[in-house]
Design an enzyme around this catalytic site. Structure first.
Site, mmCIF file in Angstrom:
data_model
loop_
_atom_site.group_PDB
_atom_site.id
_atom_site.type_symbol
_atom_site.label_atom_id
_atom_site.label_comp_id
_atom_site.label_asym_id
_atom_site.label_seq_id
_atom_site.Cartn_x
_atom_site.Cartn_y
_atom_site.Cartn_z
ATOM 1 N N GLU A 474 0.797 -1.224 0.000
ATOM 2 C CA GLU A 474 0.000 0.000 0.000
ATOM 3 C C GLU A 474 0.838 1.286 0.000
ATOM 4 O OE1 GLU A 474 -4.118 -1.605 1.974
ATOM 5 O OE2 GLU A 474 -2.503 -1.083 3.360
ATOM 6 N N GLU A 539 -4.382 -10.295 -0.331
ATOM 7 C CA GLU A 539 -5.303 -10.245 0.802
ATOM 8 C C GLU A 539 -6.700 -10.583 0.293
ATOM 9 O OE1 GLU A 539 -5.181 -6.584 3.056
ATOM 10 O OE2 GLU A 539 -2.984 -6.509 3.021
#
Length: 742
Positions: A474, A539
Site C-alpha cells: 500500500e 489479501e
C-alpha cells in the site's frame, strides 16, 4: 534553512553499518555447522538480558550517557529484547492508515500548510516530541576474541539508533525490521567493555513503515556478538537449478564472496560440501583461489562452484526435506579458517507459458494467510516456541503459505518454515499508506526504497521456503518499485516478485496480486489472455469478527481456473495486546486501550484474525479449514453414463492420501445409527477416487445424513492422530420415509 539531522534525512539510512549477508554462525567445526545452531559456537556471544535504561522526551534531551564515566546507577533495568511500551515506557499506538504522530498544526516541520488552514505531513521530518530510549550495559571480550574481527548484530531495533562502544560512536542505522550489524573490532579491548545504544521512536524511515499494526519501539530482537577470523567468508548464495523435465537431475550452484577488505584475501579459496538429511556427504567442491576468479568486466574475485546432484529429494511445504550446505574458507595449505552453513531445499519456482506459477513443474496452489510477527504478551519480540505454535495451528487449518505482512520477520521464522514446510512471500519493510504514493515516485527516496529490498534479499536468499519476494504494501506504484523489481530479478533469477498497490504491470510485479477482488473482475482477468501472469490474492476473505461465510466461492474458482492460484487471508491472529488485570486475569486490548494520543478511526481493526490472540479458533476458522482443504469429497457426474458418484479428491501438490483416514457416521434426526471407516486411500495428487457410500440401515425416516470426517492417520508435529482436517455432510434422500408414514 533547517539543519538536517540523521533521523530526518532520507539520504542517511546508516553510518558504518556492516554489509548485509546470510546470518553467521561462526562455527568452530564442520559438525557444529551441520547442527546449524547459529548461537552454539564459542565465537558467538549472547548479549540479551537486562540492560540499564532511561527514557528521554526527545533526542536533544539525551545526556552523554555513552561516556565511560557516566553514572547509570539510578537508571532502570529493561529486558533486551523487548518493546519499551510493554515495559511501561510510552504507549503502544495501533493505526491502520494513520501515522502514529499526534497532529497539532503548531508550526513543527513535520507538518506543512499546503493551503490556508490545511496541513499535510512533510517527510522526512518527524515530531520534536520523539521519545528516545537509551540503553547501556557492559560485556566481556575473552582472550580468544582478540586478533579476530568482532561484529555486533542487532536483530531488530525500532525505529533508528546510534551505537557507542567504550564511549566512541560506532555508527547509526534505520530500517527496523532487518538486522543491523557493525564492525567493532577497533573499538573493543580484552576484558570489560561498555555498550551504549540510543533508540529514537521516529525517524524519516517511519514514513516508510506505516503498516497496519501496533507501533512499538526499542531493541526488540536478539543482540549478538560474533567473532570471525580476519580472513572470513563475507557471504554466500546457494541455488538449486533443474534442466531435466522430471526433476531428477539438479545442479547445485554456490557463489562465495570473501571479505575483500583484508590484504591477501585472494590467496584463499572455498571448500563447499553438501550433506543430505542424514548428514551423509552428497558432493564436495573446491573453488579456485579468489584472486583467480573472474575476468575483465565480469565480477572479479568472487568464486562460483557447481556440482550435479542426481535424484535429489525435492523440497515442498508437504515434503520439506532439507540438505545442509557447509562452506569453509581455506588457506594455501588447505587449512580451514572459517566455517558457515545453511539449509538447502531442492526446488524450482517457475511461471510457465500459460501464466501458471509452478513448483517443481506442478501448479502451486497458495492456501495462504497474512501474518504479523507479533505476540499478544510480548509484542514484536516473538519466541521460537510461539512461532512453532503458530505454524502448528496453520497446518491444522490447512494453510500452506504465509505472507510476512508487511516486513521481514525474525530470522528464526524462516528457519522454521524451511524445516516444517510453509511457503513464504517475503515482504519488504515498506508501506506509505497514510502518505500516499508520492515517495514511491520521488527520486529523492529511491536509495531508501532500494536499500530496504536489497537488504531483505541479501539476508534471506538461502531459504527454500521463500517462493516470492514482495516490494511492500500500500504505497502506490512508482519508479522506485520498478528499481526494486529490477535489482531483485537480476540478483535472484530463481524467484519472482509480487506487488499489489497501484495495479502495477510486469515491470513491477510478476504476479497479479490484488486485494479483495470481486468474482466478476476475477472472471474478466481469467478471460484476458493479453496479460498471462499468475493471479494470487495478497489479501482476501477479511477475517474480522464472525466472517468468512462466502469462503468456498473463492476455492470453486481456484479449482476452475489454473491461473487463479489462491491467496492470503487477512489475517492470521488478532493483533491484541494482553493486559493483566488486578485479579491476575488477562484481557486483550485494542486501539484506544492505553489512552494513547493517536487512535485509529476503527480502533478494533487490529482484531481481524482467523484465530484469536491466544490462537484459539474463531467460528470462521472451521469454514476456512474446510473451504481450502487439499482433500475434498465431491459429487461428480459421469459424462458418458450420466451417473452421479461421490469421489475423494486429492489436491495436494505432492502427497498421496495415505497419511489420512476417512471415517463416517450415519445420522438420523440427530442420532447416530452407525459408524465406520474406510481402508487407507493412496489417491495420487491431482486425481480423484470413487468413494463408495456406506451401507445404509434398511429404514430411515426424517432427516438422514452421512457425515464424513477426514483425519490424520498418524501423529504429526502439528497434531496427534485423529485430528480432523476436513468434513463433509451428504444428505440421504433415497429410501427415507417420513415419521408418520406407514
Amino acid at each position: 534553512m533547517r539543519q538536517t539531522r540523521d533521523w530526518e534525512n532520507q539520504y542517511i539510512t546508516q553510518k558504518n553499518r556492516y554489509p548485509m549477508h546470510t546470518p553467521y554462525g561462526a562455527y568452530e567445526t564442520v559438525e557444529q555447522a551441520l547442527a546449524g545452531n547459529r548461537n552454539a559456537s564459542r565465537f558467538v556471544m549472547d548479549l540479551n538480558g537486562d540492560w540499564k535504561f532511561k527514557m528521554y522526551p526527545s533526542p536533544e534531551a539525551v545526556e552523554a550517557f555513552y561516556e565511560e564515566n557516566f553514572d547509570h546507577a539510578a537508571w532502570d533495568a529493561i529486558p533486551v529484547p523487548s518493546n519499551w511500551e510493554l515495559q511501561g515506557y510510552g504507549k503502544p499506538v495501533y493505526t491502520n492508515m494513520l501515522y502514529p504522530f499526534k497532529r497539532e498544526a503548531n508550526g513543527e516541520a513535520f507538518e506543512i500548510e499546503i493551503t490556508e488552514g490545511t496541513y499535510e505531513l512533510n517527510a522526512p521530518y518527524v515530531p520534536e516530541k520523539n521519545l528516545t530510549g537509551c540503553y547501556f550495559r557492559t560485556f566481556e571480550v575473552p582472550t580468544d576474541y582478540i586478533g579476530r574481527q568482532l561484529l555486533i548484530d542487532f536483530g531488530g531495533v525500532e525505529s533508528c539508533f546510534y551505537l557507542w562502544v567504550n564511549g566512541k560512536q560506532v555508527g547509526y542505522s534505520q530500517d527496523s525490521k532487518v538486522n543491523a550489524e557493525f564492525d567493532i573490532t577497533e573499538y573493543v579491548q580484552e576484558g570489560t567493555n561498555t555498550l551504549a545504544v540510543q533508540v529514537m521512536r521516529y525517524c524519516d524511515g517511519t514514513y516508510l513503515e506505516d503498516q497496519d499494526y501496533w507501533h512499538l519501539s526499542g531493541i526488540y530482537r536478539d543482540v549478538r556478538l560474533v567473532s570471525k577470523p580476519v580472513q572470513h567468508i563475507l557471504d554466500y548464495k546457494a541455488e538449486t537449478l533443474f534442466t531435466h523435465p522430471d526433476y531428477t537431475k539438479a545442479t547445485l550452484s554456490v557463489t562465495i564472496w570473501p571479505d575483500n577488505s583484508k590484504p591477501l584475501y585472494g590467496e584463499y579459496h572455498a571448500k563447499v560440501t553438501l550433506y543430505d538429511a542424514e548428514q551423509n556427504k552428497v558432493t564436495e567442491m573446491d573453488s579456485r583461489p579468489f584472486a583467480e576468479c573472474g575476468f575483465y568486466l565480469m565480477p572479479k574475485f568472487i568464486a562460483t562452484v557447481t556440482a550435479p546432484v542426481e535424484n535429489p529429494a525435492l523440497w515442498t511445504a508437504e515434503t520439506p526435506t532439507l540438505y545442509t550446505l557447509v562452506v569453509e574458507l581455506q588457506n594455501k595449505e588447505n587449512e580451514t579458517v572459517d566455517i558457515e552453513s545453511c539449509k538447502v531445499g531442492f526446488r524450482q519456482v517457475e511461471i510457465n507459458s500459460r501464466g501458471v506459477l509452478t513448483l517443481n513443474g506442478k501448479r502451486l496452489v497458495i492456501r495462504g494467510v497474512d501474518r504479523h510477527d507479533f505476540c499478544a504478551e510480548t509484542g514484536r519480540t516473538v519466541s521460537e516456541e510461539q512461532m512453532r505454535k503458530e505454524i502448528a495451528v496453520m497446518k491444522r487449518l490447512n494453510f500452506n503459505a504465509v505472507r510476512t505482512s508487511h516486513y521481514p520477520n525474525s530470522v528464526k521464522w524462516y528457519d522454521l518454515c524451511d524445516e516444517l514446510g510453509i511457503y513464504l512471500v517475503d515482504e519488504t519493510n515498506l508501506e506509505t499508506h497514510g502518505y500516499g504514493g508520492q515517495l514511491s515516485a520521488s527520486a529523492e527516496w529511491t536509495a531508501a526504497y532500494l536499500e530496504r529490498a536489497t537488504r531483505m534479499v541479501l539476508r534471506d536468499k538461502n531459504h527454500p521456503s521463500i517462493v516470492l519476494w514482495s516490494l511492500g504494501n500500500e504505497s502506490g506504484a512508482g519508479a522506485n518499485h520498478a528499481a526494486m523489481h529490477g535489482w531483485i530479478r537480476e540478483y535472484d533469477k530463481t524467484r519472482y516478485v509480487q506487488y499489489e498497490s497501484g495495479n502495477p504491470k510486469s515491470n513491477i510485479s510478476d504476479v497479479i496480486c490484488p486485494m479483495y477482488p470481486t468474482m466478476s473482475w476475477l472472471e474478466d482477468v481469467m478471460a484476458d489472455d493479453s496479460d498471462l501472469r499468475p493471479f494470487i490474492m495478497c489479501e482476501y476473505a477479511y477475517a474480522k469478527s464472525n466472517s468468512n461465510g462466502n469462503f468456498k466461492e473463492f476455492w470453486d474458482y481456484v479449482n476452475k481456473y489454473p491461473r487463479f492460484q489462491g491467496g492470503f487471508i487477512w489475517d492470521f491472529a488478532d493483533k491484541a495486546i494482553a493486559i493483566q488485570k488486578e485479579d491476575g486475569s488477562i484481557k486483550y486490548g485494542y486501539g484506544g486501550a492505553f489512552d494513547e494520543d493517536v487512535t485509529d478511526p476503527v480502533p478494533d481493526m487490529c482484531l481481524n484474525g482467523v484465530v484469536f490472540a491466544d490462537l484459539s479458533y474463531k467460528p470462521g476458522a472451521y469454514e476456512v479449514r474446510n473451504g481450502q482443504s487439499p482433500v475434498t469429497i465431491e459429487q461428480v457426474k459421469n459424462p458418458y453414463t450420466g451417473e452421479t458418484v461421490w469421489v475423494l479428491a486429492n489436491r495436494y501438490h505432492t502427497l498421496d492420501l495415505s497419511h489420512l483416514k476417512v471415517r463416517y457416521e450415519i445420522v438420523q434426526n440427530g442420532e447416530m445409527l452407525a459408524k465406520g471407516s474406510y481402508p487407507a486411500f493412496y489417491t495420487a495428487p491431482g486425481t480423484t477416487e470413487t468413494l463408495p457410500l456406506p451401507e445404509l440401515p434398511a429404514k430411515l425416516h426424517g432427516e438422514a445424513y452421512v457425515n464424513y470426517y477426514v483425519e490424520l492417520a498418524q501423529d504429526a508435529f502439528y497434531a496427534p492422530a485423529g485430528t480432523e482436517l476436513y468434513r463433509r455432510q451428504i444428505p440421504v434422500t433415497s429410501g427415507v420415509y417420513l415419521a408418520d408414514e406407514k
